[in-house]
Design an enzyme around this catalytic site. Structure first.
Site, PDB file in Angstrom:
ATOM      1  N   SER A 125       0.839  -1.201   0.000  1.00  0.00           N
ATOM      2  CA  SER A 125       0.000   0.000   0.000  1.00  0.00           C
ATOM      3  C   SER A 125       0.869   1.244   0.000  1.00  0.00           C
ATOM      4  CB  SER A 125      -0.860  -0.030   1.263  1.00  0.00           C
ATOM      5  OG  SER A 125      -1.395   1.244   1.506  1.00  0.00           O
ATOM      6  N   TYR A 150      -2.042  -1.159  10.820  1.00  0.00           N
ATOM      7  CA  TYR A 150      -2.263  -1.685   9.464  1.00  0.00           C
ATOM      8  C   TYR A 150      -1.083  -1.324   8.560  1.00  0.00           C
ATOM      9  CZ  TYR A 150      -3.803  -1.792   4.617  1.00  0.00           C
ATOM     10  OH  TYR A 150      -3.854  -2.005   3.256  1.00  0.00           O
ATOM     11  N   LYS A 154       2.116  -3.640   6.594  1.00  0.00           N
ATOM     12  CA  LYS A 154       2.504  -3.642   5.172  1.00  0.00           C
ATOM     13  C   LYS A 154       4.002  -3.374   5.038  1.00  0.00           C
ATOM     14  CE  LYS A 154      -1.493  -4.525   3.382  1.00  0.00           C
ATOM     15  NZ  LYS A 154      -1.744  -5.823   2.746  1.00  0.00           N
TER      16      LYS A 154
HETATM   17  P1  NAD Z   1     -10.906  -7.353   0.924  1.00  0.00           P
HETATM   18  O1  NAD Z   1     -11.151  -7.361   2.393  1.00  0.00           O
HETATM   19  O2  NAD Z   1     -12.056  -7.157   0.025  1.00  0.00           O
HETATM   20  O3  NAD Z   1     -10.138  -8.679   0.492  1.00  0.00           O
HETATM   21  C1  NAD Z   1      -9.294  -9.405   1.378  1.00  0.00           C
HETATM   22  C2  NAD Z   1      -9.705 -10.849   1.292  1.00  0.00           C
HETATM   23  O4  NAD Z   1      -8.854 -11.625   2.136  1.00  0.00           O
HETATM   24  C3  NAD Z   1     -11.148 -11.092   1.759  1.00  0.00           C
HETATM   25  O5  NAD Z   1     -11.797 -11.874   0.791  1.00  0.00           O
HETATM   26  C4  NAD Z   1     -10.989 -11.844   3.078  1.00  0.00           C
HETATM   27  O6  NAD Z   1     -12.071 -12.739   3.312  1.00  0.00           O
HETATM   28  C5  NAD Z   1      -9.660 -12.551   2.859  1.00  0.00           C
HETATM   29  N1  NAD Z   1      -8.906 -12.848   4.089  1.00  0.00           N
HETATM   30  C6  NAD Z   1      -8.618 -12.004   5.112  1.00  0.00           C
HETATM   31  N2  NAD Z   1      -7.864 -12.642   6.041  1.00  0.00           N
HETATM   32  C7  NAD Z   1      -7.656 -13.901   5.563  1.00  0.00           C
HETATM   33  C8  NAD Z   1      -6.960 -15.035   6.063  1.00  0.00           C
HETATM   34  N3  NAD Z   1      -6.311 -14.990   7.238  1.00  0.00           N
HETATM   35  N4  NAD Z   1      -6.962 -16.179   5.330  1.00  0.00           N
HETATM   36  C9  NAD Z   1      -7.623 -16.227   4.136  1.00  0.00           C
HETATM   37  N5  NAD Z   1      -8.302 -15.196   3.622  1.00  0.00           N
HETATM   38  C10 NAD Z   1      -8.321 -14.049   4.335  1.00  0.00           C
HETATM   39  O7  NAD Z   1      -9.795  -6.230   0.662  1.00  0.00           O
HETATM   40  P2  NAD Z   1      -9.274  -5.594  -0.706  1.00  0.00           P
HETATM   41  O8  NAD Z   1      -9.678  -4.176  -0.728  1.00  0.00           O
HETATM   42  O9  NAD Z   1      -9.592  -6.483  -1.832  1.00  0.00           O
HETATM   43  O10 NAD Z   1      -7.715  -5.613  -0.416  1.00  0.00           O
HETATM   44  C11 NAD Z   1      -6.880  -6.692  -0.809  1.00  0.00           C
HETATM   45  C12 NAD Z   1      -5.469  -6.443  -0.329  1.00  0.00           C
HETATM   46  O11 NAD Z   1      -5.015  -5.186  -0.846  1.00  0.00           O
HETATM   47  C13 NAD Z   1      -5.334  -6.350   1.192  1.00  0.00           C
HETATM   48  O12 NAD Z   1      -4.125  -6.970   1.564  1.00  0.00           O
HETATM   49  C14 NAD Z   1      -5.272  -4.864   1.438  1.00  0.00           C
HETATM   50  O13 NAD Z   1      -4.557  -4.559   2.618  1.00  0.00           O
HETATM   51  C15 NAD Z   1      -4.520  -4.380   0.209  1.00  0.00           C
HETATM   52  N6  NAD Z   1      -4.790  -2.967  -0.099  1.00  0.00           N
HETATM   53  C16 NAD Z   1      -6.087  -2.540  -0.278  1.00  0.00           C
HETATM   54  C17 NAD Z   1      -6.340  -1.206  -0.542  1.00  0.00           C
HETATM   55  C18 NAD Z   1      -7.761  -0.714  -0.696  1.00  0.00           C
HETATM   56  O14 NAD Z   1      -7.980   0.503  -0.621  1.00  0.00           O
HETATM   57  N7  NAD Z   1      -8.752  -1.561  -0.938  1.00  0.00           N
HETATM   58  C19 NAD Z   1      -5.281  -0.294  -0.636  1.00  0.00           C
HETATM   59  C20 NAD Z   1      -3.977  -0.762  -0.467  1.00  0.00           C
HETATM   60  C21 NAD Z   1      -3.738  -2.103  -0.192  1.00  0.00           C
END
Ligand code: NAD
Ligand code: UDP
Length: 339
Positions: A125, A150, A154
C-alpha cells in the site's frame, strides 16, 4: 499459461484480479477464509469469464490446510491479497492485524518454500511511504514509518519479503503499492461490498447515492490543497487488476531472484470534492454532504509517481474518472445491498 494461487481472491481487488487472470487464460486457485467476502463474488467471476476456478475455504494461517492446497495443485505463482485492511480498526485491534497480515504471510511463504513455489506478488500500500516522504511518492524513497498498525504490517511484510529474497535467489517477488482503488468491473456484477458503515470515500458516496446513507461527512476542508479537501490518487480496480497480470509476466521473465516494489496509481491527484462532483456529474445522482472535522491520521495529499510500473511492467492504466464513477454507480445500483 500458468496456475496462479490467489489468497483473498474472493475480496474486492482479488475478485477483479481473478477475472483478469481467467480472461488471460491462466488457471486460478483461490484461497480465502471468507472473513470479509462472499463466495458469490467468485460465482459471478466464473460466469463473466465463462471459465471455472478452484476454491479452497482456508485461512492462510492454517499451515496444514494451506499446505494441502499446494500439495493438490501445482502452483506456479502466488498473488497474496489476504489480510485485514481497516486502518481505524487496526488501532483498536493491533494483534488481529499483526496475526493476519504478518503471521499469515510468514506461513504462506514457508508453505511456498516447502512446495518449491517461488513467484510472489504481494498487496502492499502507499501507506508504507509514511508521513516523512513528500509526494509524488516514488519507489526510491525509503520506507516510512506508517502511523497505524495496518500500515506497519505492510511495511514489515515488505521488509520480510526483501530478506526472504536476499536469502534465497530462487524467490522472485514484487511488492505492489496500491494507491486508492475504486470502481468496479464494467459489467456491474462484481464490486466493493464493505461490511457495515464504509470507511472509505467511494463506497460511502455510492451508498449515499443509493439511499443507504443520508449524507457524506467530508473530513476537513481546511487542508493546504486547491479546495481544502485531501488529495489522493484514485485508480480504477480493473486497471489495478491488470497491474497484477503485468507484474506476473514481469516476474516470470526475470532471470535472477529479485524483490522489487512498484507503485500502482495513475499519478493524478484528485480531491474529495473532485470525487463528489465527478460522481454527481457522471451518475446524475445528487450527493448530500456536510463538512466535518478532520479524520485523525489523514495525510493532506499523496499520489504516485507511476513511471516505474509503466516502463518496467509495461502497465498502462486506461480508465478515466468517468469510468470510475459510472462503473461504481452501475455496481451499486444493480446491487444496492451488495452480494
Ligand atoms: P478485501 O477485504 O475485500 O479482500 C481481502 C480478502 O482476504 C477477503 O476476501 C478476506 O475474506 C480474505 N482474508 C482475510 N484474512 C484472511 C486469512 N487470514 N486467510 C484467508 N483469507 C483471508 O480487501 P481488498 O480491498 O480487496 O484488499 C486486498 C489487499 O489489498 C489487502 O491486503 C489490502 O490490505 C490491500 N490494499 C487494499 C487497498 C484498498 O484501498 N482496498 C489499498 C492498499 C492495499
Ligand atoms: N473521506 C471523507 N469522508 C468519508 C471517507 C473518506 O471525507 O466518509 C476522505 C478522507 O478523509 C480522505 C479521502 O476521503 O481524505 C480518502 O479516504 P479513504 O479512506 O477512501 O482513503 P485513504 O485516506 O486511506 O487514502
Amino acid at each position: 499459461m500458468a496456475k496462479i494461487l490467489v489468497t483473498g481472491g474472493a475480496g474486492y481487488i482479488g475478485s477483479h484480479t481473478v477475472l483478469a487472470l481467467l480472461n488471460k487464460g491462466h488457471q486460478v486457485v483461490v484461497v480465502d477464509n471468507l472473513f470479509n467476502a462472499s463466495y458469490e463474488s467468485l460465482v459471478r467471476v466464473q460466469k463473466l469469464a465463462n471459465k471455472s476456478l478452484t476454491f479452497a475455504e482456508v485461512d492462510i494461517r492454517d499451515k496444514a490446510a494451506l499446505s494441502q492446497v499446494f500439495a493438490q495443485e501445482s502452483v506456479d505463482a502466488v498473488i497474496h491479497f489476504a489480510g485485514l485492511k481497516a486502518v481505524g480498526e487496526s488501532v483498536q485491534k493491533p494483534l488481529a492485524y499483526y496475526q493476519n497480515n504478518v503471521e499469515g504471510t510468514l506461513t504462506l511463504v514457508e508453505v511456498m518454500k516447502q512446495h518449491q513455489c517461488y513467484h510472489l506478488v504481494f498487496s502492499s500500500s502507499a501507506t508504507v511511504y509514511g508521513e516523512a516522504n513528500q509526494p509524488p511518492y516514488i519507489e526510491t524513497q525509503p520506507l516510512g514509518n506508517p502511523t497505524s498498525p495496518y500500515g506497519k504490517t505492510k511495511a514489515m511484510v515488505e521488509q520480510i519479503l526483501m530478506d526472504v529474497a536476499a536469502s534465497d535467489q530462487r524467490f522472485k517477488i514484487t511488492n505492489l503499492r496500491y494507491f486508492n482503488p475504486i470502481g468496479a468491473d464494467i459489467s456491474g456484477d462484481i464490486g466493493e461490498d464493505p461490511n457495515g458503515i464504509p470507511n472509505n470515500l467511494m463506497p460511502f458516496v455510492a451508498q449515499v447515492a443509493v439511499g443507504k446513507r443520508e449524507k457524506l461527512a467530508i473530513f476537513g476542508d481546511d487542508y493546504p490543497t486547491k479546495d481544502g479537501t485531501c488529495l489522493r490518487d484514485y485508480i480504477h480496480v480493473s486497471d489495478l487488476a491488470q497491474g497484477h497480470v503485468d507484474a506476473l509476466n514481469w516476474l516470470f521473465n526475470q532471470q535472477e531472484g529479485c524483490c522489487e516494489a512498484f507503485n500502482l496509481g495513475t499519478g493524478d491527484p484528485l480531491s474529495v470534492l473532485d470525487i463528489v462532483r465527478g460522481f454527481e456529474q457522471y451518475s446524475e445522482q445528487k450527493i448530500a454532504f456536510e463538512i466535518a472535522p478532520r479524520r485523525s491520521g489523514d495525510l493532506p495529499a499523496f499520489w504516485a509517481d507511476s513511471d516505474k510500473a509503466r516502463s518496467q511492467l509495461q502497465w498502462t492504466p486506461v480508465k478515466t474518472l468517468q469510468d470510475m464513477m459510472v462503473d461504481t454507480w452501475r455496481w451499486q445500483s444493480k446491487n444496492p445491498n451488495g452480494y
